[in-house]
Design an enzyme around this catalytic site. Sequence first.
Site, PDB file in Angstrom:
ATOM      1  N   HIS A  89       0.796  -1.214  -0.048  1.00 48.03           N
ATOM      2  CA  HIS A  89       0.043  -0.250  -0.033  1.00 48.03           C
ATOM      3  C   HIS A  89       0.841   1.383  -0.117  1.00 48.03           C
ATOM      4  CE1 HIS A  89      -3.469   2.366   0.728  1.00 48.03           C
ATOM      5  NE2 HIS A  89      -2.730   3.008   1.857  1.00 48.03           N
ATOM      6  N   GLN A 109     -12.209   2.078   5.502  1.00 49.29           N
ATOM      7  CA  GLN A 109     -11.314   1.999   4.527  1.00 49.29           C
ATOM      8  C   GLN A 109     -11.795   0.938   3.322  1.00 49.29           C
ATOM      9  OE1 GLN A 109      -8.050   0.678   7.080  1.00 49.29           O
ATOM     10  NE2 GLN A 109      -6.759   2.343   6.277  1.00 49.29           N
TER      11      GLN A 109
END
Length: 304
Positions: A149, A209
């Site tokens: 990420h 998220q």
Amino acid sequence: MTSIITDAVAEVNRLVRENEDPRTKDWFMMSSPWPLLALLVVYVYGCTSVGPRIMQDRQPFKLTGVLIAYNFLQMIGSAWLFTEGMYGGWMNEYDYTCQPVGTSTSPQAMRMAGAVWWYFAFKVIELLDTVFFVLRKKNNQLSFLHMYHHTVMPLCAWVGTKFLPGGHGTFIGLINCLVHVVMYCYYMLAAIPGTKKYLGWKPWVTIVQLVQFVIVFFHASQPLYRQCDYPKAIASLLTFNAVLFMYMFGSFYYRTYILAPKRQQAAALRDDKHQQMISNSNGLLLVNNNVISAKDNNGKVKSS
């Protein structure tokens, strides 16, 4: 071999020059992808290999004040960047179903381009998240999800700033900034001593998220099936990335907040059953945590 590498670098440089947006080409770190790539190589190698080795025989740093200040600034910065994205287009003239990039140099268009560059800058600054993990010897946090990420997002943000500093894809940055307000608020509170009992909402950070990626998936995929003057290749990449992050964050949520508690509950149940009946060194029999019998000196059973 050297010739192949040289030719490949030259070809990348040519493609970058031919497709770059003239509005951002001279901005900091936008002239070439190589400085960012070099930084990310140092980041990955340093945080997964060199850093942990250096910290192996050292006491972890607490960094309490640094973490509180860092997370507070990230929270405020994300909130500011969200408002910049809204005023830069999404609050008024941008179309949520299809928004071309355009080449305008109007104040509003340049405001959006500036917001895109700042989003890139924030992604680079966020590499410090991992550095702090290493300094605090939180190596269990250096998961593939975390490293992927934090490595991919600066690359995506650089591409957006270099080639597409506006348009449909900026919605991803907009909603991501809003999510980061929540996320860094949690991290800031977690860094303050004595706040652990108020942090039971940690699973909701991951849920927020996940919701983000679902929204991004449906939004980013629209140019794929609508008539829209936005690069379908970029829309496909953004859609794929949303699916990938949904899978990885969903797997993390399942392992951490569903599977792990079940395993802990099962382990506690096994321990409880084991404690139902054990004998100590004196021959005492323990049932339901109470001694109920033992043999006397004549070998007869007696109650305790």
